[in-house]
Design a protein around this motif. Structure first.
Motif, PDB file in Angstrom:
ATOM      1  N   LEU A 180       0.841  -1.200   0.000  1.00  0.00           N
ATOM      2  CA  LEU A 180       0.000   0.000   0.000  1.00  0.00           C
ATOM      3  C   LEU A 180       0.873   1.246   0.000  1.00  0.00           C
ATOM      4  O   LEU A 180       1.834   1.346   0.759  1.00  0.00           O
ATOM      5  N   ILE A 181       0.523   2.191  -0.854  1.00  0.00           N
ATOM      6  CA  ILE A 181       1.202   3.481  -0.849  1.00  0.00           C
ATOM      7  C   ILE A 181       0.339   4.467  -0.071  1.00  0.00           C
ATOM      8  O   ILE A 181      -0.807   4.718  -0.426  1.00  0.00           O
ATOM      9  N   ASN A 188       1.973  -0.705   9.027  1.00  0.00           N
ATOM     10  CA  ASN A 188       1.810  -1.353   7.724  1.00  0.00           C
ATOM     11  C   ASN A 188       2.968  -2.289   7.373  1.00  0.00           C
ATOM     12  O   ASN A 188       2.912  -2.985   6.361  1.00  0.00           O
ATOM     13  N   TYR A 201       1.864  -4.855   4.465  1.00  0.00           N
ATOM     14  CA  TYR A 201       0.443  -4.680   4.155  1.00  0.00           C
ATOM     15  C   TYR A 201       0.275  -4.212   2.715  1.00  0.00           C
ATOM     16  O   TYR A 201       1.040  -3.389   2.231  1.00  0.00           O
ATOM     17  N   LEU A 203      -2.782  -3.105  -0.357  1.00  0.00           N
ATOM     18  CA  LEU A 203      -4.168  -2.716  -0.646  1.00  0.00           C
ATOM     19  C   LEU A 203      -4.222  -2.344  -2.115  1.00  0.00           C
ATOM     20  O   LEU A 203      -3.432  -1.518  -2.575  1.00  0.00           O
ATOM     21  N   ALA A 229      -6.623  -4.284   8.487  1.00  0.00           N
ATOM     22  CA  ALA A 229      -5.349  -3.578   8.293  1.00  0.00           C
ATOM     23  C   ALA A 229      -4.596  -3.570   9.614  1.00  0.00           C
ATOM     24  O   ALA A 229      -5.188  -3.748  10.680  1.00  0.00           O
TER      25      ALA A 229
ATOM     26  N   TYR B 150      -8.438   0.423   8.288  1.00  0.00           N
ATOM     27  CA  TYR B 150      -9.143  -0.861   8.164  1.00  0.00           C
ATOM     28  C   TYR B 150     -10.564  -0.696   7.614  1.00  0.00           C
ATOM     29  O   TYR B 150     -11.235  -1.689   7.342  1.00  0.00           O
ATOM     30  N   ILE B 159      -3.371   6.758  -0.771  1.00  0.00           N
ATOM     31  CA  ILE B 159      -3.211   7.339  -2.105  1.00  0.00           C
ATOM     32  C   ILE B 159      -4.116   6.522  -3.015  1.00  0.00           C
ATOM     33  O   ILE B 159      -3.848   5.342  -3.270  1.00  0.00           O
ATOM     34  N   PHE B 162      -5.254   4.008  -7.636  1.00  0.00           N
ATOM     35  CA  PHE B 162      -5.269   2.623  -8.094  1.00  0.00           C
ATOM     36  C   PHE B 162      -5.838   2.608  -9.514  1.00  0.00           C
ATOM     37  O   PHE B 162      -6.787   3.306  -9.810  1.00  0.00           O
ATOM     38  N   MET B 167       1.033   5.991  -9.919  1.00  0.00           N
ATOM     39  CA  MET B 167       0.504   6.101  -8.551  1.00  0.00           C
ATOM     40  C   MET B 167       0.835   7.454  -7.931  1.00  0.00           C
ATOM     41  O   MET B 167       0.556   7.694  -6.765  1.00  0.00           O
TER      42      MET B 167
END
Lengths: 435, 180
Positions: A180-181, A188, A201, A203, A229, B150, B159, B162, B167
Motif C-alpha cells: 500500500l502506498i 503497515n 500490508y 491494498l 489492516a 481498516y 493514495i 489505483f 501512482m
C-alpha cells in the motif's frame, strides 16, 4: 533570488553548519537560520555549474575564522598542512535510546536522532513511498518501498530493501508483489519477534499481506486479508484490526492460511480505534485508543483478548468523550496519536480541545496515562501543537514530538523539553523495542 | 382410512391456545401494546417524519455548520467534508476535473456531506488526480466520518491512484454521486 546569490548563501549555510558542529556558536546559528531559510531548494541549485566556485573556495576558509571569533574553537589547532582523506562514518548497533524520524509524506530519508543529545546520528535510506521496520537482532534495517524504473514513471517495483545497520549501506533487495502506498503509517510493515518473518500490508484496494522470509531473503506468499489492516506479528502469523470492529488472526503455520475473527469490541463507524495503535511483538500486547478517547488494552495471540476499555477523560477526572456534535471536550488527535512505554506501562497521548470528528487535529497537550492504575498522571501543555509522538523503550524514556518540520525531545524524568530540532521532519517516528 | 376433520382440528387448535393463555396474560399483552404504540408510528406521514434525519445545527458536525456552497477553492466548501490533500480546483482543474495531464482515479474514498442550501446529505466520491508531483495549493484535511485504514473506503490517507497509469498523487476532486 538569483542563482549566484543562492550559491553564495549555500556556502554560508555550510560554513555556519560546520561552525555549529565545532561548538554551537550563537553567531553561526543565527547565520544559519537567517541565511538558510529554504534548504530543500539547495541541492538542485548546487548541482548546476556555477561561475562562483572560486569565491566559494575562499569562503570555505571562513568557518575557522568564525569559530575563532566566537571563542569556541578546540584547544588544539587543526593541522592545516597535511591534505585530508574523505571518509564515511559508521554507526554503533541500533539503540533503544534512538528515534527514527521519517521524512514527511513524499519526502525520503529517515533521520536517526539520539534522545540523549537531540543530535542527528545518520539517515536510513527510506525512499518517498516506504515503511521502516527493525531487525530484533539489530544487524540490519528493513525498508518496504515502492520505486519506479524512471523515477516518477516506468515500471513499478515493490521490494523490501535491507540496509546494514552499521554502514547504512544497501545489502540486498527482496522483490515483493506490491504494497500500500500511503503517507507512511506505523503498522503497515512489521517484523516478527524472532526476526525471521516480515509482513507487508497491501491494498489494491483489496486488502492482503505479503509474507517475506527474512532469513532466506525471499518473498513467501500473498495472503488475502479482507476488511482488515495493521500488522501485529505473533508466533503463528499475525493479527490485524478489521472493519467490523474485530481482530483477525491469520494462522500461517499450515499449508493454507486460516483466518479467525474475535468478537467485535468496537463499532468502526461510530467510535473507531486509531490505526496508529501501539503493538509490542515481544510482549504480544497492544494498546488502542478510540476517537472519543476509550483506551483498550489487548493480549494478542491466536485468540486475542481485549480488556474492557476506560475513558482517558474520565481517568483525568473529566467527563468522558462523546460523539455528539457541539460537545466540546479534550479528544485524542493527530497522525501518530499515542505512544506506549512497555516497561512502565504508561501511554502518552496527543490531546486537543474539539468536537467529535476532529481526529486529525494536532495535539496541544500530552496526557500521560498510567495504564495499570487507569489514571492520567500528568497533562503537559505543548509549546507547538504536535501531530506525532513516540517514546524510547529504555529505562530512561524520552518522548519525541514533531509538528510541521520541527521536532523536540522531552525527558520524561523531568518533563523538560530539549532544544527545538529545526527541520528534522514532521513524519512519523519509530523506536526500537528489542533487544 | 382417516379423513381430515376440520371441526376436530379447529377444536384442537383452540384448546391448545386456551391452555396456553390466561385472561390476565392477554390483558398484560394488550396493555403492553398500547404503551408501545407511539414507538411504532402507524401512519405513513409520521413514518416519513421519523425517517427524516435531524439537520438542526445541534445535529450537524462543526464542518457542516460552517460549510459554504459558493467557493470550491476553499477548504470549507460543503463537498469537502472528508477531503484530504490539495484541491484540484486550485491546481488548474475543477471540483470534478483533473488538471491537464493528470489522470482521474477510477476508485475513491467517499464522504457524506450536507449541502447547507437544501439541508440534504449527498454522497461525494473523492477521486484523486494522479501522475504528477503533488500540487501544493489549497491543502485541506477535513475528517467528517473519516475512518482508519481498516475501513479504507472512508479513509482519506490512502493514495487512491489505483488503476491509473501512475501512482503519483497530484490533487483531489469531489465528484457528486447523488443524494445519500
Amino acid at each position: 533570488m538569483e542563482l549566484g546569490q543562492v550559491c553564495l548563501l549555500t556556502e554560508l549555510g555550510h560554513l555556519s553548519n560546520l561552525t555549529r558542529d565545532r561548538g554551537s556558536s550563537p553567531l553561526a546559528k543565527r547565520l544559519s537560520d537567517e541565511l538558510n531559510p529554504y534548504p530543500r531548494r539547495f541541492p538542485e541549485e548546487m548541482s548546476r555549474p556555477t561561475l562562483l566556485r572560486p569565491m566559494a573556495q575562499i569562503l570555505r576558509l571562513a568557518p575557522l575564522a568564525l569559530a575563532v571569533a566566537s571563542g569556541t574553537a578546540r584547544a588544539a589547532p587543526e593541522n592545516l598542512t597535511e591534505p585530508e582523506t574523505a571518509t564515511s562514518a559508521t554507526l554503533p548497533a541500533p539503540s533503544k535510546d534512538w528515534f527514527f524520524v521519517r521524512g514527511y509524506f513524499e519526502t525520503g530519508g529517515t533521520s536517526i536522532v539520539d534522545s540523549a543529545t537531540s543530535k542527528m546520528l545518520g539517515m536510513v535510506n527510506t525512499s518517498g513511498w516506504s515503511d521502516l521496520a527493525f531487525d530484533p537482532m539489530g544487524k540490519v534495517y528493513y525498508v518496504a518501498e515502492t520505486l519506479w524504473s524512471k523515477g516518477n514513471r516506468g515500471t513499478r517495483q515493490d521490494m523490501v530493501s535491507v540496509y546494514d545497520a552499521k554502514t547504512l549501506l544497501l545489502q540486498t533487495e527482496i522483490p515483493i508483489p506490491g504494497r500500500l502506498i500511503i503517507g507512511a503509517q506505523l503498522n503497515n510493515f512489521a517484523v516478527s519477534a524472532d526476526g525471521k518473518t516480515g509482513y507487508v500490508y497491501n491494498l489494491t484496494p483489496a486488502a492482503s499481506v505479503n509474507v517475506v522470509d527474512l532469513v532466506k531473503r525471499k518473498f513467501v506468499k500473498n495472503v488475502e486479508l479482507p476488511g482488515c489492516a495493521g500488522m501485529m506479528p505473533i508466533a503463528e502469523g499475525l493479527v490485524s484490526v478489521c472493519s467490523d470492529g474485530s481482530l483477525a488472526t491469520v494462522n500461517l503455520t499450515g499449508a493454507k492460511a486460516e483466518i479467525t475473527r474475535s468478537a467485535p469490541f468496537f463499532v468502526p463507524t461510530v467510535d473507531p480505534v486509531f490505526d496508529s495503535f501501539s503493538y509490542s511483538a515481544v510482549k504480544k500486547q497492544a494498546v488502542f485508543i478510540s476517537y472519543t478517547g476509550l483506551i483498550y488494552t489487548a493480549k494478542i495471540g491466536a485468540k486475542p483478548e481485549v480488556a474492557a476499555p476506560f475513558s482517558i477523560q474520565a481517568a483525568a477526572g473529566l467527563r468522558a468523550g462523546d460523539t455528539k456534535p457541539l460537545d466540546v471536550n479534550w479528544l485524542p488527535g493527530g497522525w501518530q496519536v499515542s505512544a506506549w512505554h512497555r516497561a512502565s506501562n504508561h501511554l502518552y497521548v496527543l490531546m486537543h480541545m474539539g468536537e467529535y470528528w476532529s481526529q486529525k487535529e494536532l495535539g496541544s497537550e500530552i496526557w500521560d496515562v498510567d495504564l495499570t492504575a487507569k489514571k492520567v498522571v500528568r497533562r503537559f501543555p505543548l509549546e507547538d501543537k504536535a501531530g506525532n509522538l513516540e517514546v524510547t523503550q529504555g529505562d530512561k524514556p524520552k518522548l519525541f514530538v514533531n509538528s510541521g518540520r520541527d521536532g523536540v525531545v522531552i525527558d520524561l524524568a523531568t518533563w523538560k523539553a530539549g532544544p527545538k530540532i529545526k527541520r528534522i521532519s514532521g513524519g512519523i517516528i519509530s523506536t526500537i523495542e528489542a533487544p | 382410512m382417516k379423513l381430515f376433520n376440520p371441526d376436530a382440528a379447529a377444536e384442537k387448535l383452540l384448546r391448545r391456545f386456551a391452555g396456553g393463555t390466561s385472561r390476565r396474560g392477554m390483558l398484560a399483552r394488550l396493555g403492553g401494546a398500547l404503551v408501545a404504540a407511539p414507538v411504532f408510528p402507524l401512519l405513513p406521514v409520521s413514518r416519513a417524519e421519523a425517517a427524516k434525519p435531524d439537520r438542526s445545527p445541534e445535529a450537524k458536525t462543526a464542518f457542516a455548520r460552517n460549510a459554504q456552497t459558493k467557493d470550491d477553492t476553499q477548504c470549507d466548501y460543503w463537498r469537502y467534508c472528508a477531503i484530504d490533500g490539495a484541491l484540484c480546483s486550485c491546481c488548474g482543474g475543477g471540483v470534478h476535473t483533473c488538471p491537464a495531464g493528470a489522470e482521474s482515479s477510477p476508485v475513491s474514498w467517499v464522504g457524506t456531506c450536507i449541502n447547507p442550501d437544501d439541508g440534504k446529505a449527498y454522497m461525494i466520491a473523492y477521486r484523486d488526480c494522479c501522475g504528477k508531483p503533488m500540487c501544493s495549493q489549497c491543502e485541506c484535511d477535513n475528517t467528517d466520518r473519516e475512518t482508519p485504514l481498516y475501513v479504507p473506503n472512508l479513509n482519506n490517507n490512502v493514495i487512491w491512484c489505483f488503476g491509473t497509469q501512475s501512482m503519483e498523487y497530484h490533487c483531489s476532486t469531489a465528484v457528486l454521486v447523488g443524494p445519500a
